[in-house]
Scaffold this motif. Structure first.
Motif, PDB file in Angstrom:
ATOM      1  N   PRO A 249       0.822  -1.217   0.000  1.00 60.15           N
ATOM      2  CA  PRO A 249       0.000   0.000   0.000  1.00 60.15           C
ATOM      3  C   PRO A 249       0.855   1.267   0.000  1.00 60.15           C
ATOM      4  O   PRO A 249       1.984   1.275   0.481  1.00 60.15           O
ATOM      5  N   ASP A 250       0.287   2.328  -0.542  1.00 63.74           N
ATOM      6  CA  ASP A 250       0.959   3.628  -0.584  1.00 63.74           C
ATOM      7  C   ASP A 250       0.727   4.349   0.740  1.00 63.74           C
ATOM      8  O   ASP A 250      -0.411   4.652   1.109  1.00 63.74           O
TER       9      ASP A 250
ATOM     10  N   GLY B 266      -1.128  -6.968   0.957  1.00 61.01           N
ATOM     11  CA  GLY B 266      -1.178  -6.005  -0.125  1.00 61.01           C
ATOM     12  C   GLY B 266      -2.113  -4.841   0.127  1.00 61.01           C
ATOM     13  O   GLY B 266      -2.294  -4.392   1.262  1.00 61.01           O
ATOM     14  N   MET B 267      -2.730  -4.368  -0.953  1.00 58.66           N
ATOM     15  CA  MET B 267      -3.587  -3.188  -0.878  1.00 58.66           C
ATOM     16  C   MET B 267      -5.033  -3.565  -0.570  1.00 58.66           C
ATOM     17  O   MET B 267      -5.531  -4.603  -1.012  1.00 58.66           O
TER      18      MET B 267
ATOM     19  N   ALA C 166      -8.735   2.072  -5.039  1.00 53.60           N
ATOM     20  CA  ALA C 166      -9.643   3.103  -5.561  1.00 53.60           C
ATOM     21  C   ALA C 166      -8.988   4.486  -5.476  1.00 53.60           C
ATOM     22  O   ALA C 166      -9.069   5.280  -6.428  1.00 53.60           O
ATOM     23  N   TRP C 167      -8.326   4.765  -4.352  1.00 52.46           N
ATOM     24  CA  TRP C 167      -7.656   6.067  -4.206  1.00 52.46           C
ATOM     25  C   TRP C 167      -6.539   6.211  -5.230  1.00 52.46           C
ATOM     26  O   TRP C 167      -6.405   7.252  -5.886  1.00 52.46           O
ATOM     27  N   ALA C 168      -5.714   5.160  -5.394  1.00 52.94           N
ATOM     28  CA  ALA C 168      -4.589   5.213  -6.319  1.00 52.94           C
ATOM     29  C   ALA C 168      -5.064   5.376  -7.763  1.00 52.94           C
ATOM     30  O   ALA C 168      -4.394   6.013  -8.583  1.00 52.94           O
ATOM     31  N   ALA C 169      -6.238   4.792  -8.082  1.00 53.31           N
ATOM     32  CA  ALA C 169      -6.771   4.875  -9.437  1.00 53.31           C
ATOM     33  C   ALA C 169      -7.635   6.113  -9.649  1.00 53.31           C
ATOM     34  O   ALA C 169      -8.136   6.329 -10.754  1.00 53.31           O
TER      35      ALA C 169
ATOM     36  N   ILE D 100      -6.562   1.948 -13.310  1.00 54.54           N
ATOM     37  CA  ILE D 100      -6.481   0.727 -12.498  1.00 54.54           C
ATOM     38  C   ILE D 100      -5.206  -0.034 -12.835  1.00 54.54           C
ATOM     39  O   ILE D 100      -4.516  -0.559 -11.944  1.00 54.54           O
ATOM     40  N   ILE D 101      -4.876  -0.104 -14.120  1.00 52.82           N
ATOM     41  CA  ILE D 101      -3.655  -0.779 -14.559  1.00 52.82           C
ATOM     42  C   ILE D 101      -2.428  -0.151 -13.900  1.00 52.82           C
ATOM     43  O   ILE D 101      -1.527  -0.851 -13.427  1.00 52.82           O
ATOM     44  N   LYS D 102      -2.393   1.169 -13.852  1.00 50.04           N
ATOM     45  CA  LYS D 102      -1.269   1.864 -13.225  1.00 50.04           C
ATOM     46  C   LYS D 102      -1.262   1.642 -11.718  1.00 50.04           C
ATOM     47  O   LYS D 102      -0.203   1.436 -11.116  1.00 50.04           O
ATOM     48  N   ALA D 103      -2.433   1.687 -11.094  1.00 48.28           N
ATOM     49  CA  ALA D 103      -2.516   1.512  -9.646  1.00 48.28           C
ATOM     50  C   ALA D 103      -2.024   0.129  -9.218  1.00 48.28           C
ATOM     51  O   ALA D 103      -1.387  -0.025  -8.170  1.00 48.28           O
TER      52      ALA D 103
END
Length: 276
Positions: A28-29, A45-46, A52-55, A81-84
């Motif tokens: 997680p970030d 993991g996340m 959802a926040w990252a995307a 989503i792919i990037k997140a």
């Protein structure tokens, strides 16, 4: 009661399983407002809210996606989503295909093209006379073993080994897995690869009814189902497997065997896999 995936709902189940397994692989970030550094993190993991926040999408929207209740996200949402989830190139392609309203259907080639392709692959194979093993693999993941040496390796001690059979059956059926487990030292990794090939067949809608029926039956096996529900796609290209071979003194030895895959231009449905 154990839930058995139904391949009639493949895309829905695959979207849910794929997103869920991929977020468990990502740390997680700590900058995320959804991140709780002191809370009890019961999952690896996340969390869904962190994805959802990252995307940059709403939590409710992401939950619907992960539950397979929404199969038509916009290209921008899909890219976010792919990037997140920091997906690999093959994972990106697989997820994109899962969200296609109509996945691309690859037309089957005619008999003449298949014949010409086979001749081309046989010619290619002739340039590797010292190859350890070779086989032809078609779009339905059926194996064609063109020589006695290859059959002897895949079916040690079986004088009546078949010249053609399903790769899925070879790896997982009760009749044949006694051989595949003996031949492939890292059998579980090879099994995961084969399952990954099936996932790509299903997502591109080229799996035959026979292949679908075989997989549906195998999903009742807990070990097969555990590998299946990881939703890890695979594209057959090149690599190396540890193979157990019978040596000159009739004893078995383990050898690292690099392999390469060559597709026929006349018929991409067929490929030659050569173990060097």
């Amino acid at each position: 009661m154990v839930s058995i995936p139904d391949l009639a709902n493949y895309r829905k189940d695959a979207v849910a399983g794929f997103l869920r397994t991929r977020r468990t692989r990502i740390d997680p970030d700590a900058c995320s407002p959804a991140f709780d550094p002191v809370g009890d993190r019961r999952v690896a993991g996340m969390r869904r809210e962190e994805v959802a926040w990252a995307a940059r999408i709403s939590f409710d929207y992401y939950v619907k996606l992960e539950q397979g209740r929404m199969l038509n996200p916009s290209p921008s949402v899909l890219n976010s989503i792919i990037k997140a989830l920091r997906l690999s190139a093959l994972d990106r392609r697989y997820l994109s295909l899962l969200f296609e309203e109509e996945a691309p259907f690859e037309a089957r080639t005619d008999e003449r093209d298949r014949h010409n392709a086979r001749a081309t692959l046989d010619e290619v194979a002739s340039h590797f006379p010292e190859a350890t093993m070779r086989h032809i693999l078609d779009r339905d993941l059926n194996l064609v073993l063109p020589d006695a040496a290859s059959k002897a390796i895949l079916f040690p001690g079986n004088a009546s080994a078949p010249s053609e059979l399903s790769l899925v059956d070879y790896m997982f059926s009760r009749q044949h897995r006694q051989y595949s487990r003996k031949v492939y030292v890292d059998w579980r990794d090879k099994a995961a690869e084969v399952i990954g090939l099936v996932h790509m067949k299903l997502v591109t809608q080229v799996a035959s009814e026979s292949l679908v029926s075989t997989v549906q039956e195998l999903l009742h096996d807990p070990a097969f189902r555990q590998l299946w529900t990881r939703y890890v796609p695979y594209k057959n290209t090149s690599g190396c497997w540890r193979i157990r071979l019978r040596g000159e003194d009739n004893r078995f030895e383990v050898r690292d065997c690099p392999y390469i895959t060559v597709n026929a231009a006349e018929d991409p449905e067929q490929s030659l896999v050569t173990y060097l």
